[in-house]
Design an enzyme around this catalytic site. Structure first.
Site, short mmCIF file in Angstrom:
data_model
loop_
_atom_site.label_atom_id
_atom_site.label_comp_id
_atom_site.label_asym_id
_atom_site.label_seq_id
_atom_site.Cartn_x
_atom_site.Cartn_y
_atom_site.Cartn_z
N THR A 75 0.83 -1.21 0.00
CA THR A 75 0.00 0.00 0.00
C THR A 75 0.86 1.26 0.00
OG1 THR A 75 -0.12 -0.26 2.41
CG2 THR A 75 -2.05 -0.94 1.15
N LYS B 67 11.10 -6.40 3.88
CA LYS B 67 11.00 -5.94 2.48
C LYS B 67 11.60 -4.55 2.31
CE LYS B 67 7.41 -2.93 3.16
NZ LYS B 67 7.11 -1.60 2.61
#
EC number: 1.1.1.94
Length: 336
Positions: A142, A196
């Site tokens: 997102t 990540k």
């Protein structure tokens, strides 16, 4: 017809992502209270009905209300969504702990590991709050601006309490733009969102040095393997890492320049130092803080994470990016 759960919610953290989530929740028709630590900025947002600093030209829905007092914000709703940088997560929990009641439920969309310990944020929450409250984490691919604009988005939600998970899924989910997938693996969902960012710095460095699409894809793929190995050592479900909180978030963060972590890496690859790069970005670069914690956690677990290790060498040991490329490419041959 399914009954849709609706109740007020308080969002703690008025940065770009916290504000975007508050906009999305209130757009769904839920009364939403947004608190931030800077009273002056919150007052400005209340008057202008938008976040000119982070999300200009995106007006607040009517259901979104600004709250500058923390104690009052916590009385507005029993459900609290924390969206602050990972390095202040424990500080915010300590602030709210004496103000909570037995009815409160805590969720966070913060992505990262605790600074200096490498602990998952769930462990931090349990230490500070105890096991009195249902806990949940929201994580996935997102970008704040796209979420606030109402563009299609999908995300993962995991909780210690099935009822809390179901009710929050109903509240956040919007058939027009925002899809929420439940995942029972809190460890994996948290870890994917933290590591990540480190890999995204690596792909940014690679692209900044002009290494091309092949190298970027190799880093993403092998980075996912590193995240999965670490996750398995901590008890995560391996399928989590091919879902929204794993592969989804990793690909997004590594390939689009809306990612602060990727942009930070790009500048490093182009010869800028870390301080210059962070100053130009002007917002928190979670991956910078989490590289050290991820490296130390891998050492503690005895897990080989060569990409994370080499990014750690660049950021904290002064190693040059070109030498890192030689180190990674020159590693002993092995099977995939």
């Amino acid at each position: 017809m399914e009954k849709i759960y609706s109740a007020p919610i308080t969002v703690l953290g008025a940065g770009s992502y916290g504000t975007a989530l508050a906009i999305a929740l209130s757009r769904n028709g839920h009364k939403t209270y947004l608190w931030g630590h800077n009273p002056q900025k919150m007052a400005q947002m209340a008057v202008r009905r938008m976040s000119e600093e982070f999300l200009p030209d995106i007006p607040f829905p009517e259901a979104l209300e600004i709250e500058s007092d923390l104690a009052t914000a916590l009385t507005r709703s029993k459900d609290i969504l924390i969206v602050v940088p990972s390095h202040v997560f424990s500080e915010v929990l300590q602030q709210i702990q004496p103000l909570l009641t037995s009815e409160h439920r805590i969720m966070w969309a913060t992505k990262g590991l605790e600074r200096d310990t490498g602990r998952l944020l769930q462990e931090v929450a349990l230490q500070i709050l105890g096991d009195r409250y249902p806990l949940a984490v929201l994580s996935g691919p997102t970008f704040a601006k796209e979420l606030a604009q109402g563009l299609p988005t999908a995300i993962a939600l995991s909780s210690t309490d099935p009822q809390f998970a179901d009710e929050m899924q109903q509240r956040i989910h919007c058939s027009k733009a925002f899809r929420v997938y439940l995942n029972s693996d809190m460890v994996g969902v948290q870890l994917g969102g933290a590591i990540k960012n480190v890999i995204a710095i690596g792909t940014g460095i690679s692209d900044g040095m002009g290494f091309g699409a092949n190298a970027r894809t190799a880093l993403i793929t092998r980075g996912l393997a590193e995240i999965s190995r670490l996750g398995l050592s901590l008890g995560a479900n391996p399928t989590t890492f091919i879902g929204m909180a794993g592969l989804g978030d990793l690909v997004l963060t590594c390939t689009d320049n809306q990612s602060r972590n990727r942009r930070f890496g790009l500048m490093l690859g182009q010869g800028r130092n870390a301080q210059e790069a962070m100053a130009e970005i002007g917002q928190v670069v979670e991956g910078f803080y989490n590289t050290k914690e991820a490296y130390l956690l891998a050492q503690k677990q005895g897990i080989e994470m060569p990409i994370v290790e080499q990014i750690y060498q660049i950021l904290f040991c002064g190693k040059h990016a070109s030498d890192v490329a030689k180190t990674l490419l020159g590693r002993e041959r092995k099977g995939e």
